[in-house]
Every structure is written in structure tokens, then in C-alpha cells.
Design a protein around this motif. Sequence first.
Motif, mmCIF file in Angstrom:
data_model
loop_
_atom_site.group_PDB
_atom_site.id
_atom_site.type_symbol
_atom_site.label_atom_id
_atom_site.label_comp_id
_atom_site.label_asym_id
_atom_site.label_seq_id
_atom_site.Cartn_x
_atom_site.Cartn_y
_atom_site.Cartn_z
ATOM 1 N N GLY A 181 -4.979 0.074 -1.199
ATOM 2 C CA GLY A 181 -5.960 1.069 -0.795
ATOM 3 C C GLY A 181 -5.649 1.700 0.544
ATOM 4 N N ALA A 182 -4.366 1.768 0.902
ATOM 5 C CA ALA A 182 -3.970 2.361 2.180
ATOM 6 C C ALA A 182 -4.025 3.882 2.174
ATOM 7 C CB ALA A 182 -2.555 1.907 2.546
ATOM 8 N N ASN A 235 -10.795 -3.491 4.339
ATOM 9 C CA ASN A 235 -11.819 -2.827 3.530
ATOM 10 C C ASN A 235 -11.815 -3.249 2.069
ATOM 11 O OD1 ASN A 235 -12.586 -1.313 5.781
ATOM 12 N ND2 ASN A 235 -11.152 0.335 5.305
ATOM 13 N N ASN A 236 -10.633 -3.544 1.526
ATOM 14 C CA ASN A 236 -10.519 -3.721 0.076
ATOM 15 C C ASN A 236 -10.164 -5.131 -0.382
ATOM 16 O OD1 ASN A 236 -10.919 -0.864 -0.268
ATOM 17 N ND2 ASN A 236 -8.778 -0.560 0.314
ATOM 18 N N ILE A 237 -9.497 -5.891 0.457
ATOM 19 C CA ILE A 237 -9.066 -7.223 0.048
ATOM 20 C C ILE A 237 -9.983 -8.316 0.592
ATOM 21 C CG2 ILE A 237 -7.141 -8.842 0.004
ATOM 22 C CD1 ILE A 237 -6.721 -6.174 -1.541
ATOM 23 N N GLY A 270 0.847 -1.179 0.000
ATOM 24 C CA GLY A 270 0.000 0.000 0.000
ATOM 25 C C GLY A 270 0.887 1.235 0.000
ATOM 26 N N SER A 271 0.284 2.367 -0.214
ATOM 27 C CA SER A 271 1.030 3.630 -0.158
ATOM 28 C C SER A 271 0.120 4.719 0.381
ATOM 29 C CB SER A 271 1.548 4.035 -1.541
ATOM 30 O OG SER A 271 2.167 5.303 -1.493
ATOM 31 N N VAL A 272 0.528 5.340 1.472
ATOM 32 C CA VAL A 272 -0.261 6.426 2.047
ATOM 33 C C VAL A 272 0.074 7.761 1.410
ATOM 34 C CG1 VAL A 272 -0.546 5.262 4.263
ATOM 35 C CG2 VAL A 272 1.444 6.730 3.891
ATOM 36 N N LEU A 273 1.060 7.774 0.498
ATOM 37 C CA LEU A 273 1.508 9.020 -0.117
ATOM 38 C C LEU A 273 1.190 9.116 -1.599
ATOM 39 C CD1 LEU A 273 5.030 9.338 1.560
ATOM 40 C CD2 LEU A 273 2.884 10.404 2.277
ATOM 41 N N SER A 274 1.024 7.974 -2.259
ATOM 42 C CA SER A 274 0.844 7.994 -3.716
ATOM 43 C C SER A 274 -0.265 7.042 -4.122
ATOM 44 C CB SER A 274 2.154 7.584 -4.411
ATOM 45 O OG SER A 274 1.950 7.365 -5.789
ATOM 46 N N SER A 321 -9.819 7.468 -3.542
ATOM 47 C CA SER A 321 -10.616 6.249 -3.614
ATOM 48 C C SER A 321 -9.790 5.139 -4.234
ATOM 49 C CB SER A 321 -11.879 6.497 -4.451
ATOM 50 O OG SER A 321 -11.532 6.908 -5.768
ATOM 51 N N PHE A 322 -10.106 3.899 -3.860
ATOM 52 C CA PHE A 322 -9.350 2.760 -4.349
ATOM 53 C C PHE A 322 -10.216 1.998 -5.336
ATOM 54 C CE2 PHE A 322 -7.881 -1.705 -3.899
ATOM 55 C CZ PHE A 322 -6.580 -1.533 -4.356
ATOM 56 N N ASN A 323 -9.724 1.872 -6.557
ATOM 57 C CA ASN A 323 -10.482 1.205 -7.616
ATOM 58 C C ASN A 323 -9.820 -0.074 -8.106
ATOM 59 O OD1 ASN A 323 -12.519 3.274 -7.731
ATOM 60 N ND2 ASN A 323 -11.011 4.572 -8.790
#
Length: 384
Positions: A92-93, A149-151, A81-85, A98-100
Motif C-alpha cells: 500500500g505504498a 497504515n495497512n499491515i 510496495g510500489s509507488v508507481l504501480s 486505494s489499497f485493498n
Amino acid sequence: QWGMTDLMKRMPFLATPGNHDYNSIAPPQVSQNPLNNTGAYYDLIDVYTNGEMGGVPSGHELFYSFDYGNIHFINMNSEIGSVLSASNDWTGANPFSSFNGSPMTQWIHADLQANTKPWVIAIFHQPPHTEGSHSSSDLFERYMAAMRNNICPILEQYGVDIILNGHSHVYERSYFLNGYFGTPDQFNPSVHAMDISSGSLVEGTPYIKYTTGPNAGKGTVYVVQGNSGSSTTEPALTHPAMASVHGCDSCVGSHLFYIHGDTLTGKYLTGEGEILDEYAIVKQEGPSGIAGTVNDGISGLEVFPNPFSNVTTVRFEVKKDIIARVEIVSVSGQVIHVFHSGKLNQGAHQYTVNASAMNLSKGAYLVRISSDSQPAVARMLKVE
């Protein structure tokens, strides 16, 4: 006496990367394309990248899958994940976008769609649900939240049976969950759990997972086995979705899986050699064809005489017409004899157990009646 070097020469080692591995590869404050991740972990670890042992090839060591017997293992990477990019965020970190989906989620779909094995165990490092050395309640646990949430919704979509994690240095094992992707305060057992019993086969409350019918594929056990090498002093261990927990400054252990046909048994083995938790998932066809079959249906199940030497009788009452399976199983889940499978009419029923004819040796067995609800189980003891 064997050391780690001797052991690793003889034992397959199929690893899943954790946050400590990634501190030297791509720490949270660094943003880079996961395909560029290199370092000591990837130099030392070799895994199946091209489907050599089953599964859809990933083409790299970031994540992979393989088959073993009738089990499909899918090993994912919770550290990419990446909280910056947002563009380099594969789980989706990132809290600001939003994570698609990502190459990893695309591969997860492809891999589980192609799977033909009846059992699926998913493995990744960051636990979706925990109250140990880490907490699902903490807002800064972005990598844990991303997997939750996403996996996890993808994994449950395909009926994954076990989700196995580490990271939190305790042991936690959940109830039989379905559709629970929230924080501890959001857990509602009437909504998020298929079964909130102990899941013990010996106690007569294994988790039943249907392969057909409206509840087909529903039910997942989440296991945090994070204390195999490290422990935590005075962990909270208060997560409401957990059926069994263990943690202290000296509490360490490992998880064992035994799969025999339609039954998976999980055991928590402590460093002192004690089994502190044991549960089972039993797979079977779901009842169908009779209106209103989603009810308990069975009452008064008994075995008499019990204990018995050669012949005994199984008796019970069916409260309304149901579809059910009546069988004898060993305490490890192996089906010994099937008395009935199909429609059971309302009324009294009984079956004779003849130990000689069924080749039952001395020991404990279970009589199990399974319908589209909690199974009815009675223990019986064969003596000489």
C-alpha cells in the motif's frame, strides 16, 4: 578468535530483507511483480517457504513464518510496495490508489489465524514509528507509512505482542500501544496506549496483556533495533510514543528476548555490554463476573518485615470487590507461589510468606496483585 564465517556455520540465520538488499532487486523507481524479485539476497538467504518449522507456507522467500518453542515468528517484507504501480504494490505504498490487500496481507491473515502459540513476534524492516535516522513525520517515507497504515492493524487484530524493525539507525522502544497507526503529532496516550509506564518488572510496572475479557489481546510493544551495525549522529529521538530511546554516532546495540511461560522480557544490550532498557509483558486471564471491576482496586500493599529471613507478611486493602490474582514471582517473571485467584472481597487482606515452605532462596522477589487495571506490585528481599 571466531570470525563471521565461523559464526554463521553454527548459528541459524533467518533474515528479513531491507531497502539496501532491494536496491539491487527492485529499487523504488522500478515497478515489477514481487514474485519476479531475484538477486543476491535471495541467492544467499534460505528461509522456510513450506512451513517446515511451523506456520502457513508462503511458497516463496518473499515472506515466511516459523515456530520456536512457544513463540510464533512472522517475517514480512516491507520492500515489496510500489509507488508507481498499484497492481504490483503489496503493502500500500502507492499514494495515488486505494489499497485493498495483496498476496502478503492474505497470507498474514491465514498465518495468524492458524497460529496456536501464545507469543507472537512480527518482524519487518521499515519501522512504523521512529524519529531517528528516518522520521515517521516525513511524507516521502511511503514504505514506512504503508506498513503503519495497512499491515500493523492486521497484526494488532491478531494480538501480536512485539513488532520488531530496523532501518532507522537508533534504538527506540514504545509504550504498550493499541490502535495507534498515525504520525507522531497524532499520538494521544489516553487513546493509543494501554500503559505508559516503563514496563519494568523489577520496578513493579510490567505491561499486563489479558488473554480473556474485553481487553483480550490488546497491547503491542514496537521496537526499533536499527543500530546493531550502524549509528546516527545526533538523532532527534523525540517520538512521543517511545518509552526508551538511545542513539548517537557511536551508539550500537542488540535486542534480547527472554520468554518464560506467561512472561516476556525484552532487553536492550549496548555494544559496551550495558543493559540500558528492560521491560516485560505478562499475560494473564482478564477479570470477569463483577460489575465495575475496571478500577485500581488495591491500596496499601506492603511486605513486613522486609527484608526478612524466613517469615514475612503481605498486607493490602481492597477498595471494592474485584477479581484478582495474588502471587509471588521472581524478578524474571517466573511464578513462584499463588496465594489467591478469583474474587477478592472489599476489606483488609493478608498472607503469610514462609520461605522454607515455599523453597525461597536468598534474593529479591515480587508480590504481584493483578486485576483488570495496572497491577499492584511490591518488592521483597529474602536474606539469610
